[in-house]
Design an enzyme around this catalytic site. Structure first.
Site, PDB file in Angstrom:
ATOM      1  N   CYS A  78      -5.728   2.468  -7.987  1.00  0.00           N
ATOM      2  CA  CYS A  78      -5.127   1.140  -7.848  1.00  0.00           C
ATOM      3  C   CYS A  78      -5.768   0.210  -8.868  1.00  0.00           C
ATOM      4  O   CYS A  78      -7.000   0.219  -9.025  1.00  0.00           O
ATOM      5  CB  CYS A  78      -5.354   0.621  -6.425  1.00  0.00           C
ATOM      6  SG  CYS A  78      -4.672  -1.022  -6.123  1.00  0.00           S
ATOM      7  N   LEU A  79      -4.951  -0.582  -9.551  1.00  0.00           N
ATOM      8  CA  LEU A  79      -5.482  -1.503 -10.550  1.00  0.00           C
ATOM      9  C   LEU A  79      -6.445  -2.526  -9.954  1.00  0.00           C
ATOM     10  O   LEU A  79      -7.310  -3.042 -10.653  1.00  0.00           O
ATOM     11  CB  LEU A  79      -4.340  -2.213 -11.283  1.00  0.00           C
ATOM     12  CG  LEU A  79      -3.429  -1.316 -12.120  1.00  0.00           C
ATOM     13  CD1 LEU A  79      -2.300  -2.135 -12.733  1.00  0.00           C
ATOM     14  CD2 LEU A  79      -4.205  -0.571 -13.188  1.00  0.00           C
ATOM     15  N   HIS A 130       2.965   2.572  -2.160  1.00  0.00           N
ATOM     16  CA  HIS A 130       1.699   1.912  -2.505  1.00  0.00           C
ATOM     17  C   HIS A 130       1.935   0.430  -2.809  1.00  0.00           C
ATOM     18  O   HIS A 130       1.234  -0.439  -2.280  1.00  0.00           O
ATOM     19  CB  HIS A 130       1.071   2.621  -3.712  1.00  0.00           C
ATOM     20  CG  HIS A 130      -0.238   2.058  -4.151  1.00  0.00           C
ATOM     21  ND1 HIS A 130      -1.429   2.702  -3.934  1.00  0.00           N
ATOM     22  CD2 HIS A 130      -0.548   0.911  -4.795  1.00  0.00           C
ATOM     23  CE1 HIS A 130      -2.420   1.973  -4.432  1.00  0.00           C
ATOM     24  NE2 HIS A 130      -1.900   0.872  -4.965  1.00  0.00           N
ATOM     25  N   GLU A 131       2.937   0.156  -3.647  1.00  0.00           N
ATOM     26  CA  GLU A 131       3.191  -1.239  -4.050  1.00  0.00           C
ATOM     27  C   GLU A 131       3.747  -2.072  -2.898  1.00  0.00           C
ATOM     28  O   GLU A 131       3.355  -3.229  -2.721  1.00  0.00           O
ATOM     29  CB  GLU A 131       4.132  -1.288  -5.259  1.00  0.00           C
ATOM     30  CG  GLU A 131       3.587  -0.619  -6.509  1.00  0.00           C
ATOM     31  CD  GLU A 131       2.182  -1.054  -6.900  1.00  0.00           C
ATOM     32  OE1 GLU A 131       1.809  -2.232  -6.696  1.00  0.00           O
ATOM     33  OE2 GLU A 131       1.433  -0.199  -7.401  1.00  0.00           O
ATOM     34  N   HIS A 162       1.085  -3.305  -0.671  1.00  0.00           N
ATOM     35  CA  HIS A 162       0.440  -4.506  -1.220  1.00  0.00           C
ATOM     36  C   HIS A 162       1.189  -5.772  -0.809  1.00  0.00           C
ATOM     37  O   HIS A 162       0.575  -6.788  -0.479  1.00  0.00           O
ATOM     38  CB  HIS A 162       0.415  -4.458  -2.756  1.00  0.00           C
ATOM     39  CG  HIS A 162      -0.775  -3.800  -3.349  1.00  0.00           C
ATOM     40  ND1 HIS A 162      -2.069  -4.228  -3.171  1.00  0.00           N
ATOM     41  CD2 HIS A 162      -0.861  -2.712  -4.161  1.00  0.00           C
ATOM     42  CE1 HIS A 162      -2.897  -3.454  -3.834  1.00  0.00           C
ATOM     43  NE2 HIS A 162      -2.192  -2.514  -4.440  1.00  0.00           N
ATOM     44  N   GLY A 215       2.625   0.753 -11.359  1.00  0.00           N
ATOM     45  CA  GLY A 215       3.178  -0.207 -10.422  1.00  0.00           C
ATOM     46  C   GLY A 215       2.262  -1.405 -10.322  1.00  0.00           C
ATOM     47  O   GLY A 215       1.051  -1.304 -10.575  1.00  0.00           O
ATOM     48  N   GLN A 239      -1.361  -8.681  -6.713  1.00  0.00           N
ATOM     49  CA  GLN A 239      -2.373  -8.220  -7.659  1.00  0.00           C
ATOM     50  C   GLN A 239      -2.524  -9.138  -8.864  1.00  0.00           C
ATOM     51  O   GLN A 239      -3.466  -8.994  -9.635  1.00  0.00           O
ATOM     52  CB  GLN A 239      -2.053  -6.798  -8.123  1.00  0.00           C
ATOM     53  CG  GLN A 239      -2.182  -5.778  -7.002  1.00  0.00           C
ATOM     54  CD  GLN A 239      -1.844  -4.401  -7.491  1.00  0.00           C
ATOM     55  OE1 GLN A 239      -0.684  -4.022  -7.540  1.00  0.00           O
ATOM     56  NE2 GLN A 239      -2.869  -3.658  -7.887  1.00  0.00           N
TER      57      GLN A 239
END
Length: 187
Positions: free
Chosen positions: A106-107, A148-149, A152, A45, A50
């Site tokens: 997480c990226l 999660h996304e 963000h 994701g 991000q």
């Protein structure tokens, strides 16, 4: 085009996204760039914040994940892999009270993994890349990734679920990420 990933410490990760209002070629190009970026970084994701855009837009693809996922679209279970990649514009979630703790990465926090409580099931109201309404339910890993996304998109990070004592335990890791250094894994 692969876009640079914004790391923890960049203020854009705390910004609430603006609603997507134009569903045009520019959005489709951005969506494809986000998808390519997510794949290049082996993610499941990616939120617009991000990649340095404060927009209510995310891409998700759990096809390669080994964890089970389920999706209900128009009242019927559908094969999750046939719905991927999933592009969500202006998503709004309804969460169940039943929570489950799962280990997440997480990226924007390379090398860091923490336990996060998430709803087992989520109802989603969003728009697709053409601006059409998209309403579905998700459970399993897909539900976790969506939560999660979407967090963000509203400036919330997975570390926000930690208690102060837990946050203190990872302070050194957070400082390293903020400086662009790798997280040192315990031996």
């Amino acid at each position: 085009m692969i876009l640079p990933i914004v790391l923890f410490g960049n203020p854009i990760l705390r910004q609430r996204g603006s609603p997507v209002r134009r569903f045009d070629g520019e959005l489709r190009k951005f969506a494809e760039d986000m998808r390519e970026t997510m794949i290049a970084h082996q993610g499941v994701g990616l939120a617009a914040q991000q990649v340095a855009r404060a927009l209510l837009f995310t891409v998700i693809d759990v096809t390669a994940a080994k964890a089970p996922s389920a999706m209900i679209l128009r009242g019927r279970p559908v094969p999750v892999e046939e719905q991927m990649p999933l592009f969500l514009a202006n998503p709004v979630l309804s969460l169940t009270k039943s929570k489950e703790i799962g280990n997440e990465g997480c990226l924007s926090f390379p090398g860091l993994r923490i336990d996060v409580p998430r709803s087992r099931r989520v109802s989603v109201q969003a728009q697709d890349l053409q601006g059409n309404p998209l309403v579905f339910e998700a459970s399993g890993f897909l539900a976790v990734v969506i939560q999660h996304e979407v967090d963000h998109l509203y400036g919330k990070l997975f570390i926000d679920y930690l208690k102060p004592a837990q946050r203190k335990e990872i302070k050194e890791d957070l400082d390293r990420i903020r400086q662009g250094l790798p997280v040192v894994s315990p031996e």
